[in-house]
Design a protein around this motif. Structure first.
Motif, PDB file in Angstrom:
ATOM      1  N   GLY A 198       0.623  -0.895   0.028  1.00 20.41           N
ATOM      2  CA  GLY A 198       0.258   0.557  -0.416  1.00 20.41           C
ATOM      3  C   GLY A 198       1.007   1.370  -0.135  1.00 20.41           C
ATOM      4  N   GLN A 199      -0.001   2.794  -0.666  1.00 26.46           N
ATOM      5  CA  GLN A 199       0.774   3.191  -0.390  1.00 26.46           C
ATOM      6  C   GLN A 199      -0.053   4.281   0.358  1.00 26.46           C
ATOM      7  N   PHE A 200      -0.601   4.676   1.070  1.00 24.15           N
ATOM      8  CA  PHE A 200      -1.187   5.112   2.583  1.00 24.15           C
ATOM      9  C   PHE A 200      -0.285   5.072   3.485  1.00 24.15           C
ATOM     10  N   TYR A 201       0.426   6.325   3.174  1.00 28.05           N
ATOM     11  CA  TYR A 201       1.590   6.500   4.992  1.00 28.05           C
ATOM     12  C   TYR A 201       1.799   8.157   4.293  1.00 28.05           C
ATOM     13  N   LEU A 202       2.575   8.739   5.319  1.00 25.62           N
ATOM     14  CA  LEU A 202       2.935  10.012   5.392  1.00 25.62           C
ATOM     15  C   LEU A 202       3.942  10.200   4.570  1.00 25.62           C
ATOM     16  N   ARG A 203       3.819  11.013   4.041  1.00 23.19           N
ATOM     17  CA  ARG A 203       4.770  11.736   2.701  1.00 23.19           C
ATOM     18  C   ARG A 203       5.207  13.343   3.763  1.00 23.19           C
ATOM     19  N   GLU A 204       6.500  12.401   4.642  1.00 21.45           N
ATOM     20  CA  GLU A 204       6.838  13.544   5.339  1.00 21.45           C
ATOM     21  C   GLU A 204       7.418  14.629   4.921  1.00 21.45           C
ATOM     22  N   GLN A 205       8.308  14.746   3.570  1.00 22.19           N
ATOM     23  CA  GLN A 205       9.187  16.226   3.510  1.00 22.19           C
ATOM     24  C   GLN A 205       7.974  17.010   3.203  1.00 22.19           C
ATOM     25  N   SER A 206       6.712  16.648   2.676  1.00 22.72           N
ATOM     26  CA  SER A 206       5.530  17.849   2.543  1.00 22.72           C
ATOM     27  C   SER A 206       5.867  19.050   4.217  1.00 22.72           C
ATOM     28  N   GLU A 207       5.303  20.254   3.558  1.00 22.84           N
ATOM     29  CA  GLU A 207       5.130  20.622   5.192  1.00 22.84           C
ATOM     30  C   GLU A 207       3.449  21.229   4.806  1.00 22.84           C
ATOM     31  N   ARG A 208       2.845  20.610   3.749  1.00 23.03           N
ATOM     32  CA  ARG A 208       1.258  21.071   3.753  1.00 23.03           C
ATOM     33  C   ARG A 208       0.384  20.710   4.929  1.00 23.03           C
ATOM     34  N   PRO A 209      -0.752  21.535   5.452  1.00 19.44           N
ATOM     35  CA  PRO A 209      -1.514  21.173   6.280  1.00 19.44           C
ATOM     36  C   PRO A 209      -2.289  19.758   6.248  1.00 19.44           C
ATOM     37  N   ILE A 210      -2.725  19.005   6.777  1.00 18.02           N
ATOM     38  CA  ILE A 210      -2.894  18.075   6.835  1.00 18.02           C
ATOM     39  C   ILE A 210      -4.163  17.756   7.528  1.00 18.02           C
ATOM     40  N   LEU A 211      -5.329  17.285   6.145  1.00 16.23           N
ATOM     41  CA  LEU A 211      -6.879  16.965   6.911  1.00 16.23           C
ATOM     42  C   LEU A 211      -6.984  15.184   6.679  1.00 16.23           C
ATOM     43  N   MET A 212      -7.556  14.480   7.566  1.00 18.47           N
ATOM     44  CA  MET A 212      -7.483  13.417   7.376  1.00 18.47           C
ATOM     45  C   MET A 212      -8.881  12.856   7.879  1.00 18.47           C
ATOM     46  N   SER A 224      -2.220   4.944  13.137  1.00 11.41           N
ATOM     47  CA  SER A 224      -1.348   4.008  13.004  1.00 11.41           C
ATOM     48  C   SER A 224      -0.219   5.835  12.395  1.00 11.41           C
ATOM     49  N   VAL A 225      -1.110   5.944  11.299  1.00 12.19           N
ATOM     50  CA  VAL A 225      -0.403   7.483  11.105  1.00 12.19           C
ATOM     51  C   VAL A 225      -0.064   8.596  11.860  1.00 12.19           C
ATOM     52  N   ILE A 226      -0.805   9.345  12.624  1.00 12.31           N
ATOM     53  CA  ILE A 226      -1.169   9.958  13.655  1.00 12.31           C
ATOM     54  C   ILE A 226      -0.335   9.384  14.980  1.00 12.31           C
ATOM     55  N   GLU A 227       0.012   7.928  15.206  1.00 18.43           N
ATOM     56  CA  GLU A 227       1.007   7.864  16.321  1.00 18.43           C
ATOM     57  C   GLU A 227       2.153   8.198  16.159  1.00 18.43           C
ATOM     58  N   TYR A 228       2.597   7.624  14.492  1.00 21.44           N
ATOM     59  CA  TYR A 228       4.008   8.019  13.942  1.00 21.44           C
ATOM     60  C   TYR A 228       4.227   9.220  14.305  1.00 21.44           C
ATOM     61  N   SER A 229       3.127  10.115  13.425  1.00 16.13           N
ATOM     62  CA  SER A 229       3.523  11.758  13.465  1.00 16.13           C
ATOM     63  C   SER A 229       4.113  11.999  14.980  1.00 16.13           C
ATOM     64  N   LEU A 230       3.814  11.714  15.785  1.00 18.13           N
ATOM     65  CA  LEU A 230       3.694  11.965  17.721  1.00 18.13           C
ATOM     66  C   LEU A 230       5.189  11.387  17.809  1.00 18.13           C
ATOM     67  N   LYS A 231       5.518  10.040  17.382  1.00 17.98           N
ATOM     68  CA  LYS A 231       6.821   9.495  17.933  1.00 17.98           C
ATOM     69  C   LYS A 231       7.483  10.350  16.710  1.00 17.98           C
ATOM     70  N   GLN A 232       7.387  10.699  15.549  1.00 17.85           N
ATOM     71  CA  GLN A 232       8.772  11.924  14.874  1.00 17.85           C
ATOM     72  C   GLN A 232       8.360  13.469  15.524  1.00 17.85           C
ATOM     73  N   ASN A 233       7.785  14.183  16.496  1.00 20.81           N
ATOM     74  CA  ASN A 233       7.258  15.188  16.809  1.00 20.81           C
ATOM     75  C   ASN A 233       7.329  15.704  15.092  1.00 20.81           C
ATOM     76  N   ILE A 234       6.187  15.512  14.500  1.00 22.11           N
ATOM     77  CA  ILE A 234       6.032  16.184  13.128  1.00 22.11           C
ATOM     78  C   ILE A 234       5.023  17.230  13.837  1.00 22.11           C
ATOM     79  N   GLN A 235       4.617  18.455  13.828  1.00 25.75           N
ATOM     80  CA  GLN A 235       4.468  19.561  14.063  1.00 25.75           C
ATOM     81  C   GLN A 235       3.070  19.839  13.152  1.00 25.75           C
TER      82      GLN A 235
END
Ligand code: FAD
Length: 343
Positions: A198-212, A224-235
Motif C-alpha cells: 500500500g501507498q497510504f503512508y505519511l508524506r513526511e517531506q511535505s509541509e502542507r497542513p493535513i486533513l484526515m 497508525s499514521v498519527i501515532e507515528y507522526s507524534l513519535k517523530q514530533n511532526i508538528q
C-alpha cells in the motif's frame, strides 16, 4: 511466455512472468506503480496502455475498478492485467517507498478484544528471529488456507523488535475471515500474513497542513499514521474527521480526544450519519466528507488522507478536487473494498 513492460515517462523496464499481473511483477522487482486494494475494485492502479495487448485475471464484468477508470481511452487496471505481448504503459509512478521487502510470515495471535460490538482488536506477533518493516498506514494480507487473502491495515506504527502488530477488524456478515476472527479465533492461534502493501503512508517531506478522514475502521491506518507522526514530533496541523453511523461506532474516541488534549496541532471532529436517540448527539451529522466541504472553502494547499468505505473515499476525492481545488497528487487513500470473489 515472459513479456517485457516499458513504462513512460519514468522509462522503467521489467519482465512479467506467464500468468503474472503487471503490478505483481513490478512489486516483485522493487518497482513502484500506483495501487490500492489489489483486487480490481478501487481503480487506483490505473495506467494507459500505449502499445500491446492484455487480458484480465478476473472476468472484466466483475471488476468494479473498470467503472472508475477511462477504459475507452485505453486505461487499464495494472493489478489485474496480464500481458499478452510486450507492452508500453503510460503511468504515474509514485515516489519510491523506502526499500521495504514484502515478506510472507507466520504470526501468533496475542490479543483479541472487542472495541465495539462489530469491531475486534486483533494483535499478532511474528517470530522473534524475523523482522517486519513497514510504514505507518500500510496494510497486510492475511493468507487463508484455500489460497484466498484478506487485506487489513496496521493500526499501530512500527514497533521495536518483538512488538505487536495491531489490527481493527470489522465483522462482515457471512465474511469468511472476519467471522472466523469473531467466532473461532483464539490467542496463540497461528496465522500467515504477507506484506506490507500500500501507498497510504505519511508524506513526511511535505509541509502542507493535513486533513484526515476515516469511515469506521478506516480509523486503524489513520491511528497508525498519527501515532507515528507524534513519535517523530511532526508538528504540521492535522484536522482529523471520523465518520460513523452512531456514537458506539467511534470505538476509540477517547484516544482521538487525548490527541487533541495533549497536542495543540491536532483537531478532531466526529461526524455521525445515523445517531441513535440514546446518543443525545449534539455534534455534527451527515456524511463525513460533507462536513469537510462545509468547513473548508479551499483545499488547494492541503494534503488529504482518506481511509474507509469505497463510497466515502470516492466521494471525498471527487468533491474535494472538483469543488475545493484539491490537487489530485495530494490525495492519499486506501479504499476498504471487499476481497474479490474467489475465482
Ligand atoms: C487495502 C485494504 C485495507 C483494509 N483494511 C481494513 C481494516 O483495517 N479493517 C477492516 O475492518 N477492514 C479492512 N478492509 C476491508 C476487508 O479487507 C474486507 O472487508 C474483507 O473482504 C473482509 O473479509 P471477510 O472474509 O470477512 O469477508 P468476505 O468473505 O470478503 O466478504 C463476504 C462478501 O459478502 C458481501 N458483503 C457482505 N457485507 C456486505 C455489505 N455491507 N455490502 C456489500 N457486500 C457485502 C461481499 O460481496 C463480500 O465479498 C481493508 C480492505 C482493503 C482493500
Amino acid at each position: 511466455m515472459t513479456y517485457q513492460v516499458y513504462t513512460r515517462p519514468a522509462e522503467h523496464h521489467f519482465a512479467v512472468n506467464p500468468n503474472e499481473t503487471i503490478l505483481e511483477a513490478a512489486l516483485r522487482q522493487g518497482l513502484t506503480l500506483p495501487y490500492g486494494c489489489r483486487g480490481g475494485s478501487c481503480g487506483a492502479c490505473v495506467g494507459k496502455l500505449a502499445e500491446g495487448n492484455i487480458r484480465y485475471l478476473t472476468d472484466p464484468e466483475k471488476l468494479k475498478g473498470l467503472d472508475r477508470i477511462d477504459v475507452k481511452n485505453g486505461e487499464i487496471l495494472l493489478c489485474q492485467a496480464i500481458p499478452e505481448s510486450d507492452l508500453i504503459i503510460d503511468v504515474h509512478e509514485p515516489e519510491r517507498i523506502a526499500d521495504i521487502d514484502i515478506k510472507k510470515l507466520p504470526c501468533r495471535v496475542v490479543q483479541l478484544g472487542k472495541l465495539a460490538d462489530d469491531v475486534m482488536l486483533l494483535g499478532v506477533k511474528i517470530p522473534e528471529k524475523e523482522r517486519f518493516a513497514f510504514l505507518a498506514g500500510q496494510y497486510v494480507d492475511f493468507l487463508l488456507r484455500d489460497g484466498q487473502r484478506r487485506s487489513f491495515s496496521l493500526a499501530n506504527p512500527p514497533q521495536e523488535n518483538g512488538g505487536m502488530l495491531e489490527f481493527h477488524v470489522r465483522l462482515i456478515p457471512n465474511g469468511i475471515f472476519t467471522a472466523h476472527v469473531f467466532n473461532q479465533m483464539k490467542e496463540k492461534d497461528i496465522l500467515r500474513i504477507e506484506g506490507p502493501f500500500g501507498q497510504f503512508y505519511l508524506r513526511e517531506q511535505s509541509e502542507r497542513p493535513i486533513l484526515m478522514l476515516a469511515g469506521g475502521t478506516g480509523f486503524a491506518p489513520i491511528k497508525s499514521v498519527i501515532e507515528y507522526s507524534l513519535k517523530q514530533n511532526i508538528q504540521r496541523p492535522i484536522h482529523f474527521y471520523w465518520g460513523a453511523r452512531a456514537q458506539k461506532d467511534l470505538y476509540l474516541e477517547s484516544l482521538a480526544e487525548s490527541w487533541v488534549k495533549n497536542h495543540s496541532h491536532i483537531q478532531y471532529t466526529p461526524v455521525l450519519s445515523e445517531p441513535l436517540e440514546e446518543d443525545h448527539w449534539q455534534g455534527r451529522t451527515g456524511f463525513v466528507h460533507e462536513a469537510i466541504l462545509e468547513d473548508y472553502a479551499d483545499l488547494s494547499e492541503y494534503d488529504v488522507y482518506a481511509c474507509g468505505p469505497p463510497i466515502m473515499v470516492n466521494s471525498a476525492k471527487q468533491t474535494f478536487i472538483e469543488k475545493r481545488g484539491l490537487d489530485a497528487e495530494h490525495f492519499f487513500a486506501d479504499s476498504f473494498d471487499f476481497a474479490p470473489p474467489k475465482s
